[in-house]
Design a protein around this motif. Structure first.
Motif, PDB file in Angstrom:
ATOM      1  N   THR A 336       0.801  -1.227   0.000  1.00 30.82           N
ATOM      2  CA  THR A 336       0.000   0.000   0.000  1.00 30.82           C
ATOM      3  C   THR A 336       0.832   1.276   0.000  1.00 30.82           C
ATOM      4  O   THR A 336       0.290   2.369   0.105  1.00 30.82           O
ATOM      5  N   SER A 337       2.154   1.141  -0.129  1.00 29.57           N
ATOM      6  CA  SER A 337       2.992   2.344  -0.196  1.00 29.57           C
ATOM      7  C   SER A 337       3.271   2.777  -1.632  1.00 29.57           C
ATOM      8  O   SER A 337       3.946   3.794  -1.861  1.00 29.57           O
ATOM      9  N   ALA A 338       2.759   2.033  -2.613  1.00 34.08           N
ATOM     10  CA  ALA A 338       2.973   2.365  -4.022  1.00 34.08           C
ATOM     11  C   ALA A 338       2.178   3.606  -4.403  1.00 34.08           C
ATOM     12  O   ALA A 338       1.077   3.845  -3.887  1.00 34.08           O
ATOM     13  N   ASN A 339       2.723   4.395  -5.314  1.00 33.42           N
ATOM     14  CA  ASN A 339       2.032   5.587  -5.791  1.00 33.42           C
ATOM     15  C   ASN A 339       0.758   5.204  -6.530  1.00 33.42           C
ATOM     16  O   ASN A 339       0.774   4.393  -7.456  1.00 33.42           O
ATOM     17  N   LYS A 340      -0.359   5.827  -6.120  1.00 35.45           N
ATOM     18  CA  LYS A 340      -1.658   5.570  -6.746  1.00 35.45           C
ATOM     19  C   LYS A 340      -2.009   6.641  -7.765  1.00 35.45           C
ATOM     20  O   LYS A 340      -2.464   6.345  -8.872  1.00 35.45           O
ATOM     21  N   SER A 341      -1.816   7.897  -7.389  1.00 35.07           N
ATOM     22  CA  SER A 341      -2.142   8.985  -8.315  1.00 35.07           C
ATOM     23  C   SER A 341      -1.298  10.204  -7.994  1.00 35.07           C
ATOM     24  O   SER A 341      -0.915  10.437  -6.843  1.00 35.07           O
ATOM     25  N   ALA A 366       0.580  20.695  -6.399  1.00 37.84           N
ATOM     26  CA  ALA A 366       0.741  19.277  -6.715  1.00 37.84           C
ATOM     27  C   ALA A 366       0.229  18.426  -5.566  1.00 37.84           C
ATOM     28  O   ALA A 366       0.310  18.822  -4.392  1.00 37.84           O
ATOM     29  N   ASN A 367      -0.278  17.240  -5.916  1.00 36.29           N
ATOM     30  CA  ASN A 367      -0.769  16.290  -4.927  1.00 36.29           C
ATOM     31  C   ASN A 367      -0.319  14.888  -5.312  1.00 36.29           C
ATOM     32  O   ASN A 367      -0.356  14.517  -6.484  1.00 36.29           O
ATOM     33  N   ARG A 368       0.102  14.123  -4.309  1.00 31.88           N
ATOM     34  CA  ARG A 368       0.457  12.710  -4.519  1.00 31.88           C
ATOM     35  C   ARG A 368      -0.281  11.852  -3.501  1.00 31.88           C
ATOM     36  O   ARG A 368      -0.298  12.191  -2.305  1.00 31.88           O
ATOM     37  N   GLU A 369      -0.886  10.767  -3.983  1.00 30.20           N
ATOM     38  CA  GLU A 369      -1.591   9.833  -3.106  1.00 30.20           C
ATOM     39  C   GLU A 369      -1.028   8.436  -3.296  1.00 30.20           C
ATOM     40  O   GLU A 369      -0.763   8.008  -4.420  1.00 30.20           O
ATOM     41  N   GLY A 376      -0.328  13.892   0.092  1.00 27.58           N
ATOM     42  CA  GLY A 376       0.394  15.099   0.465  1.00 27.58           C
ATOM     43  C   GLY A 376       0.320  16.134  -0.636  1.00 27.58           C
ATOM     44  O   GLY A 376       0.153  15.797  -1.815  1.00 27.58           O
ATOM     45  N   ASP A 377       0.423  17.397  -0.233  1.00 23.93           N
ATOM     46  CA  ASP A 377       0.326  18.509  -1.171  1.00 23.93           C
ATOM     47  C   ASP A 377       1.626  19.298  -1.219  1.00 23.93           C
ATOM     48  O   ASP A 377       2.415  19.304  -0.267  1.00 23.93           O
TER      49      ASP A 377
END
Length: 389
Positions: A336-341, A366-369, A376-377
């Protein structure tokens, strides 16, 4: 004494050739049957970034989607550098039979790891961007991947701009072009997610090159490109030994609007795109286990971006950009630590003082989930000044 005179004569001949060439052309010179031109630009970047934690390494020089911090304390950082500064030499050689051979060598300092710290002289080694020759229908050397479309890149201050969505690759290749069609064999390399997640595995165990094809076509007010990628992702490390086929397709283009405005877009999808999209925000494949019988399974990803460039007048222009990457991970394999979007949007205001000098300011969000649901933003304001020569 004779050797010294020979060296002096050679130096004088070279100096004479350069002097004569400089008189012949403002941005180049001629040596024998080869015309040499040069150019580039000097660019200063200043940026203030506020993010949910410290931004790692190169992400403080330009936007790298995969290093947007997650679930940390709000942190503000100021950075300033001139590492995007660029220089190139281009050549055109008359072969004497009505044909010409051309070449290009280009470098900058943007991704150099070889430099001293910022306490004293801020020195960085040059990094090769392009080194290739063109003859008839053939291109041989290192340049942009045939899977990539330069015209779809937005007009931004950030180094890439639409880094979430862009196919952004330079690598060694042999390319054949006929009219609007091109086909190439390119340098292979892959990244793999270990079973359960963790530090990516970089592998170069391919038995075949990457194969790319592209086709350009135009209408009255637009130009488009469709491209395809077929490659092998392989791993062979003494314990694991497996390979899997990977593919990708891309559709991109540019619409020319009234008053010289334009819209640029790209849509990319595939199984195992990996390093080809999002600056390698996702790996190309994941291992199905930890034992010797583990196999590779490709990871599907889809990205898109759209940018609207508006000219306010003959000096001011702005680009409004949205860019996104979505990764379809099998979390039972990747964890579950893999980049989703990853997604970002930006807006800028650029002022062109003259044909050679530009200054501007740009805001980027920018946003990473990741697959666990944590995100995080990052907010960034960037100021740049650029002198083209």
């Amino acid at each position: 004494m004779r050797q010294c005179k020979t060296r002096n004569t050679l130096a004088a001949a070279i100096a004479l050739a350069l002097t004569a060439g400089a008189a012949h052309a403002n941005n180049g010179f001629k040596v024998g049957d080869t015309e040499v031109s040069y150019g580039g630009y000097v660019k200063l970047d200043m940026m203030v970034s506020d993010a949910d934690g410290d931004i790692a390494s190169i992400g403080r020089d330009f936007y790298v989607p995969s290093v947007t911090p997650i679930n940390g304390d709000s942190t503000t950082r100021f950075d300033m550098h001139a590492r995007q500064t660029r220089f190139f030499f281009s050549t055109s050689t008359d072969l004497g039979n009505g044909e010409k051979m051309t070449g290009r060598i280009e470098f900058d300092f943007q991704t150099s790891n070889n430099g001293n710290d910022e306490r004293t002289t801020n020195g960085y080694s040059p990094v090769m961007r392009h080194a290739f020759v063109n003859y008839k229908n053939w291109t041989v050397g290192q340049t942009w991947s045939n899977f990539m479309d330069l015209q779809s890149l937005p007009d931004t201050l950030d180094f890439v701009g639409n880094a979430d969505a862009a196919i952004f690759i330079r690598q060694a290749q042999v390319r054949y072009t006929s009219g609007n069609f091109s086909i190439a064999v390119e340098n292979p390399e892959s990244t793999v997610t270990p079973f359960g997640g963790g530090t990516r595995i970089t592998t170069d165990d391919n038995a075949t090159p990457d194969f790319t094809v592209g086709y350009n076509f135009k209408t009255e007010n637009a130009s488009f490109r469709v491209a395809g990628l077929l490659r092998q992702i392989a791993i062979e490390n003494g314990v694991l030994d497996d390979s899997v086929a990977s593919y990708g397709v891309s559709f991109s283009g540019k619409f020319n609007l009234a008053n010289k405005d334009d819209i640029r877009f790209t849509i990319n999808t595939g199984e195992g795109l990996g390093r080809y999209v999002g600056l390698n925000a996702s790996n190309g494949a994941v291992l199905t286990g930890t034992t010797s019988d583990a196999e590779l399974e490709t990871i599907k990803s889809t990205s898109f971006s759209v940018a609207y460039r508006h000219l306010w007048n003959d000096k001011w222009r702005s680009t409004f950009l949205y860019s996104a990457l979505n990764v379809d991970n099998d979390t039972s394999l990747t964890g579950t630590s893999a980049n989703k979007s990853m997604q970002s949007y930006s807006v800028n205001a650029l002022y062109q003082f003259n044909t050679k000098f530009m200054m501007g300011v740009e805001y980027k969000y920018a946003n990473r989930e990741i697959e666990s649901g944590l995100d995080g933003d990052m907010h960034r304001v960037q100021f740049s000044a650029k002198y083209d020569f």
